[in-house]
Design a protein around this motif. Structure first.
Motif, PDB file in Angstrom:
ATOM      1  N   ALA A  63      41.014  52.061  41.384  1.00 57.59           N
ATOM      2  CA  ALA A  63      42.016  53.104  41.109  1.00 57.59           C
ATOM      3  C   ALA A  63      43.208  52.499  40.368  1.00 57.59           C
ATOM      4  O   ALA A  63      43.812  53.143  39.497  1.00 57.59           O
ATOM      5  N   ALA A  64      43.538  51.254  40.684  1.00 59.15           N
ATOM      6  CA  ALA A  64      44.684  50.604  40.032  1.00 59.15           C
ATOM      7  C   ALA A  64      44.455  50.440  38.525  1.00 59.15           C
ATOM      8  O   ALA A  64      45.406  50.464  37.744  1.00 59.15           O
ATOM      9  N   ALA A  90      47.466  50.988  43.476  1.00 56.27           N
ATOM     10  CA  ALA A  90      47.505  51.685  42.175  1.00 56.27           C
ATOM     11  C   ALA A  90      48.938  52.064  41.812  1.00 56.27           C
ATOM     12  O   ALA A  90      49.382  51.856  40.678  1.00 56.27           O
ATOM     13  N   ARG A  91      49.676  52.619  42.775  1.00 58.61           N
ATOM     14  CA  ARG A  91      51.070  53.004  42.483  1.00 58.61           C
ATOM     15  C   ARG A  91      51.900  51.764  42.160  1.00 58.61           C
ATOM     16  O   ARG A  91      52.764  51.777  41.271  1.00 58.61           O
ATOM     17  N   ARG A  92      51.631  50.694  42.872  1.00 56.64           N
ATOM     18  CA  ARG A  92      52.369  49.441  42.656  1.00 56.64           C
ATOM     19  C   ARG A  92      52.128  48.906  41.241  1.00 56.64           C
ATOM     20  O   ARG A  92      53.058  48.526  40.522  1.00 56.64           O
ATOM     21  N   TYR A  93      50.860  48.874  40.839  1.00 56.87           N
ATOM     22  CA  TYR A  93      50.552  48.379  39.491  1.00 56.87           C
ATOM     23  C   TYR A  93      51.186  49.276  38.427  1.00 56.87           C
ATOM     24  O   TYR A  93      51.668  48.801  37.401  1.00 56.87           O
ATOM     25  N   ALA A  94      51.184  50.590  38.694  1.00 57.82           N
ATOM     26  CA  ALA A  94      51.775  51.511  37.708  1.00 57.82           C
ATOM     27  C   ALA A  94      53.270  51.232  37.564  1.00 57.82           C
ATOM     28  O   ALA A  94      53.806  51.231  36.450  1.00 57.82           O
ATOM     29  N   GLU A  95      53.957  50.954  38.672  1.00 57.36           N
ATOM     30  CA  GLU A  95      55.408  50.728  38.538  1.00 57.36           C
ATOM     31  C   GLU A  95      55.686  49.382  37.874  1.00 57.36           C
ATOM     32  O   GLU A  95      56.658  49.241  37.135  1.00 57.36           O
ATOM     33  N   LEU A  96      54.830  48.401  38.096  1.00 62.58           N
ATOM     34  CA  LEU A  96      55.025  47.114  37.413  1.00 62.58           C
ATOM     35  C   LEU A  96      54.822  47.274  35.897  1.00 62.58           C
ATOM     36  O   LEU A  96      55.631  46.801  35.090  1.00 62.58           O
ATOM     37  N   PHE A  97      53.754  47.953  35.519  1.00 64.53           N
ATOM     38  CA  PHE A  97      53.513  48.127  34.078  1.00 64.53           C
ATOM     39  C   PHE A  97      54.586  48.994  33.431  1.00 64.53           C
ATOM     40  O   PHE A  97      54.940  48.772  32.270  1.00 64.53           O
ATOM     41  N   ALA A  98      55.115  49.949  34.182  1.00 67.65           N
ATOM     42  CA  ALA A  98      56.221  50.752  33.629  1.00 67.65           C
ATOM     43  C   ALA A  98      57.400  49.836  33.316  1.00 67.65           C
ATOM     44  O   ALA A  98      58.064  49.975  32.282  1.00 67.65           O
ATOM     45  N   SER A  99      57.667  48.866  34.191  1.00 64.68           N
ATOM     46  CA  SER A  99      58.748  47.918  33.924  1.00 64.68           C
ATOM     47  C   SER A  99      58.436  47.077  32.681  1.00 64.68           C
ATOM     48  O   SER A  99      59.283  46.922  31.799  1.00 64.68           O
ATOM     49  N   ALA A 120      45.335  53.687  36.970  1.00 63.52           N
ATOM     50  CA  ALA A 120      46.792  53.895  37.062  1.00 63.52           C
ATOM     51  C   ALA A 120      47.521  53.080  36.002  1.00 63.52           C
ATOM     52  O   ALA A 120      48.489  53.549  35.402  1.00 63.52           O
ATOM     53  N   VAL A 121      47.041  51.858  35.748  1.00 58.61           N
ATOM     54  CA  VAL A 121      47.668  51.009  34.731  1.00 58.61           C
ATOM     55  C   VAL A 121      47.454  51.618  33.345  1.00 58.61           C
ATOM     56  O   VAL A 121      48.394  51.761  32.558  1.00 58.61           O
ATOM     57  N   VAL A 122      46.221  52.009  33.052  1.00 53.19           N
ATOM     58  CA  VAL A 122      45.929  52.565  31.732  1.00 53.19           C
ATOM     59  C   VAL A 122      46.770  53.816  31.494  1.00 53.19           C
ATOM     60  O   VAL A 122      47.271  54.057  30.389  1.00 53.19           O
ATOM     61  N   ARG A 123      46.970  54.600  32.560  1.00 54.85           N
ATOM     62  CA  ARG A 123      47.737  55.839  32.430  1.00 54.85           C
ATOM     63  C   ARG A 123      49.205  55.576  32.074  1.00 54.85           C
ATOM     64  O   ARG A 123      49.886  56.464  31.580  1.00 54.85           O
ATOM     65  N   THR A 124      49.706  54.374  32.320  1.00 57.36           N
ATOM     66  CA  THR A 124      51.100  54.085  31.942  1.00 57.36           C
ATOM     67  C   THR A 124      51.238  53.822  30.441  1.00 57.36           C
ATOM     68  O   THR A 124      52.348  53.835  29.910  1.00 57.36           O
ATOM     69  N   LEU A 162      43.429  42.463  42.242  1.00 56.54           N
ATOM     70  CA  LEU A 162      43.267  42.651  40.789  1.00 56.54           C
ATOM     71  C   LEU A 162      42.807  44.069  40.458  1.00 56.54           C
ATOM     72  O   LEU A 162      42.765  44.930  41.341  1.00 56.54           O
ATOM     73  N   LEU A 163      42.470  44.321  39.211  1.00 54.61           N
ATOM     74  CA  LEU A 163      42.120  45.689  38.783  1.00 54.61           C
ATOM     75  C   LEU A 163      40.623  45.975  38.863  1.00 54.61           C
ATOM     76  O   LEU A 163      40.210  47.132  38.765  1.00 54.61           O
ATOM     77  N   PHE A 164      39.809  44.901  38.998  1.00 61.05           N
ATOM     78  CA  PHE A 164      38.356  45.091  39.068  1.00 61.05           C
ATOM     79  C   PHE A 164      37.857  44.614  40.425  1.00 61.05           C
ATOM     80  O   PHE A 164      38.245  43.537  40.894  1.00 61.05           O
TER      81      PHE A 164
END
Ligand code: XIL
Length: 365
Positions: A344-345, A289-298, A348-352, A334-336
């Protein structure tokens, strides 16, 4: 810190959470398209759960295999459009931005393409004629319906030089420009992409930047570079991702994240290389989840340049990473989840997403 706490408290969600707001397509509306690579069961509505998730969550689709040369043009003079036609019809029925993948690659291309009937390599003119026929026929059939094509896939080696494929050996270095020209002739309105993996690594990125610059100097109509993003938990770093996107933005092309997934398993041939057969431990679920969040932030830092983010699959059950680089492992990229539930990922992605808070306020659907 707060983000990590919230992720840590995420409860398992019911499957319908995959179909209600917030959705990926809604969360990133106005920033970029969010897509998924589809297999035949999904776009033929046989995998009803998978198809329902696609319709709810995504606004772009890529065919995982059915438009590759071996699938659509298996023998000389024989095209099989059945699956491709179903794929495009699914995309149109559901209002998706439809991507074509791919026209020129060294994998999933039959040997006959490069050989005559005695198995001898064909000459340049013969291969050029075959390439032109293939691109005209396939791109022409879906003209105006498939909006963007991965024209050339994975033409570079890790050191940034052109990969020694039969395309290069027989046609020479200008085969890429030629393929783009054939595609442009067949559908002048289609977006045309160069697609590759690991361009985040400096030598390969330098090669790709030079390649795109050469194509531009030759007046080749290239719209975007596709960064596949078959990622790991610790590679590439957000800084590598940022500087890679910036390098292509400076050339005036767009960037699309075209095959996103995050491999959570140890290196394939290590002892105990398939450790999570039953479930992914919570600590790794949170790390993903943290990893996906940092990728989407980029990606979001580059909105305007990054215009699409496509996942390579819908649920963990479908992912090619269960069978690559070795067959029969259980991966969670993946996310599903395998049951179709958002992981959880996903949260985390939607929250970005910039619109996340506003969209969710006062909504309980
Ligand atoms: C993969 C598919 O997901 C698999 O089903 C197939 O067996 C092999 O190809 N880079 C690409 C994709 O550009 O086409 C690949 O897709 C994954 C790596």
């Amino acid at each position: 810190m707060l983000g990590a706490l919230v992720i840590g408290c995420a409860q398992p969600q019911p499957p319908d959470a995959a179909f209600t707001a917030p959705t990926l397509r809604g969360a990133f509306e106005g920033a970029f398209l969010v897509g998924a690579a589809l297999n035949a069961a999904q776009f033929s509505d046989q995998d009803t759960l998978g198809a329902a998730i696609v319709k709810a969550q995504f606004n772009s689709i890529t065919p995982e295999n059915v438009l590759k040369w071996a699938a659509i043009h298996p023998r000389p003079g024989t095209y099989d459009f059945a699956a491709g036609d179903r794929y495009v019809a699914f995309g149109e029925r559901n209002g998706m931005f439809i991507v074509g993948h791919n026209l020129v690659w060294h994998n999933q291309t039959p040997r006959w393409v490069f050989e005559d009937s005695t198995g001898t390599p064909v000459n340049r003119d013969t291969l050029l004629a075959r390439l032109r026929d293939h691109i005209r026929t396939v791109v022409g059939r879906y003209r105006g319906r498939i909006k963007g094509w991965d024209v050339v896939n994975e033409a570079l080696d890790d050191d940034g030089t052109l990969r020694r494929t039969p395309w290069l050996t027989i046609l020479g270095e200008d085969y890429l420009a030629t393929a783009f020209r054939f595609a442009h002739e067949a559908d002048p309105d289609a977006e045309l992409y160069y697609n590759d993996y690991a361009l985040e690594n400096a030598p390969k990125r330098r090669g790709a930047v030079e390649l795109v610059r050469r194509l531009e100097d030759q007046g080749v109509p290239i719209t975007a570079v596709g960064l596949q993003n078959h990622d790991r938990l610790d590679w590439p770093s957000p800084a590598q991702e940022d500087s890679t996107i910036d390098a292509f933005a400076r050339l005036g092309v767009r960037v699309m994240i075209t095959e996103l997934d995050v491999d959570v398993l140890p290196p394939a041939r290590a002892p105990g290389a398939n450790p999570f057969v039953d479930r992914l431990p919570d600590s790794l679920q949170q790390a993903l989840a943290r990893r996906y969040a940092e990728l989407f932030a980029s990606y979001l830092r580059h909105r305007g340049t990054v215009t699409r983010v496509t996942f390579w699959g819908v649920t963990d059950r479908d992912s090619w990473l269960n069978n690559w680089p070795v067959r029969g492992r259980t991966n969670y990229p993946l996310l599903f989840g395998r049951d179709g539930r958002p992981k959880a990922a996903f949260a985390a992605v939607v929250r970005t997403a910039p619109a996340h808070e506003r969209r969710d306020e006062g909504r309980d659907d």
